[in-house]
Design an enzyme around this catalytic site. Structure first.
Site, PDB file in Angstrom:
ATOM      1  N   GLU A 105       0.840  -1.198   0.000  1.00  9.45           N
ATOM      2  CA  GLU A 105       0.000   0.000   0.000  1.00  9.45           C
ATOM      3  C   GLU A 105       0.876   1.250   0.000  1.00  9.45           C
ATOM      4  O   GLU A 105       1.905   1.281   0.673  1.00  9.45           O
ATOM      5  CB  GLU A 105      -0.897  -0.020   1.249  1.00  9.45           C
ATOM      6  N   ASP A 107       0.223   5.425   0.619  1.00  8.43           N
ATOM      7  CA  ASP A 107      -0.817   6.313   1.155  1.00  8.43           C
ATOM      8  C   ASP A 107      -0.443   7.779   1.118  1.00  8.43           C
ATOM      9  O   ASP A 107       0.664   8.147   1.525  1.00  8.43           O
ATOM     10  CB  ASP A 107      -1.065   6.026   2.654  1.00  8.43           C
ATOM     11  N   GLU A 109      -2.470  10.620   3.231  1.00  6.85           N
ATOM     12  CA  GLU A 109      -3.583  10.900   4.128  1.00  6.85           C
ATOM     13  C   GLU A 109      -3.500  12.366   4.534  1.00  6.85           C
ATOM     14  O   GLU A 109      -2.492  12.803   5.089  1.00  6.85           O
ATOM     15  CB  GLU A 109      -3.528  10.003   5.371  1.00  6.85           C
TER      16      GLU A 109
END
Length: 295
Positions: A105, A107, A109
């Site tokens: 993953e 990310d 955010e």
């Protein structure tokens, strides 16, 4: 039928390194939301205004969307205008992820803030289900006032996180040092907005003020220039096909250019507010990749 990038004429000023690379190999694509993505939950929290998609968070629900296909290697970009005003407690995420307990993953955010405080962007990398590689940045612009582009460039040598084409993080392939690297799992592309006031703003001390709801994140400029991995094709065959010389394997993309290396140094020196690599409380022994990743 596999999605084919739409061809378009190169603009007169290709002053951008990545764009030059993409045009050189004749692969720049952009597309409408509904050609590449679909809402994955809370369909009633989506609105469409021309080319702009808006997702809202209220005290009933957040919302999220996902790509219709999965991919291995390439570049994914979206332009986002983040929640304006008091967004404390909210998180807007843009990420790529594979499936399963040992997933990979990448990310972005975006951690909401109280009015007047800078937005924080947290990045993270999971490999084989293991994350805990957080970095946090204060952006050098107000991401609520206009659209800005957020991208992942992913190949067999590196994962580059880009903000308006400026690299803000690089995760290099260090398999020769015995460190696993995400290169054998197809990943979907996702975004969501949700309430995370147990941790998102000042460690959870500032809660979401629902009197300011709905909280709205706006999106446009959806681009996926990647090797598509159809579900009907065996994973090993997708991996073999995507690993054999796409545009993302150009030698110039195997590491940052000198200019990009300077940009990354500037970001780290001026805008990074947290780096797991230097968090001795969490990691008394410096994580092994940290000894190699600093530019």
């Amino acid at each position: 039928m596999a999605w084919e990038p739409k061809r378009r004429k190169a603009p007169p000023f290709l002053n951008n390194y990545w764009q030059r690379q993409l045009y050189m190999v004749g692969c720049v694509g952009s597309s409408r939301f509904d050609e590449l993505y679909q809402p994955s939950w809370a369909m009633d929290h989506f609105t469409y205004e021309g080319e702009v998609l808006k997702m809202k968070l209220d005290n009933y629900s957040g919302a999220g969307f996902s790509s219709k296909s999965k991919y291995m290697f390439g570049k994914v970009t979206v332009q986002i205008k983040l929640v304006e005003g008091d967004s404390a407690g909210t998180v807007t995420a843009f990420y790529m992820s594979s499936d399963g307990p040992y997933h990979n993953e990448f990310d972005f955010e975006f951690l909401g803030n109280t009015t007047g405080e800078p937005y924080l962007v947290q990045t993270n990398v999971y490999v084989n289900g293991v994350g805990n590689r957080e970095q946090r940045l204060k952006l050098w612009f107000d991401p609520t006032k206009d659209f800005h582009s957020y991208s992942f460039l992913w190949n067999q040598r590196q994962v580059v996180f880009l903000v308006d084409e400026t690299p803000v993080r690089v995760h290099s392939n260090l398999e020769h040092k015995g460190i696993p690297y995400p290169k054998d799992q197809a990943m979907g592309v996702y975004s969501s907005i949700w309430n995370a006031d147990d941790w998102a703003t000042q460690g959870g001390r500032v809660k979401t003020d629902w009197s300011h709801a709905p909280f709205i994140a706006s999106y446009r400029g959806f681009e996926i220039n990647c090797c598509e991995c159809p579900d009907a094709v065996a994973a090993v065959d997708n991996m073999r096909r995507c690993s054999s010389g796409g545009w993302w394997d150009q030698p110039t993309l195997s590491e940052l250019s000198l200019h990009q290396s300077h940009q990354l140094l500037w970001v780290r020196a001026n805008h990074m507010v947290y780096d797991y690599c230097s968090d001795a409380a969490r990691f008394p022994a410096t994580p092994v990749e940290c000894q190699h990743h600093h530019h």
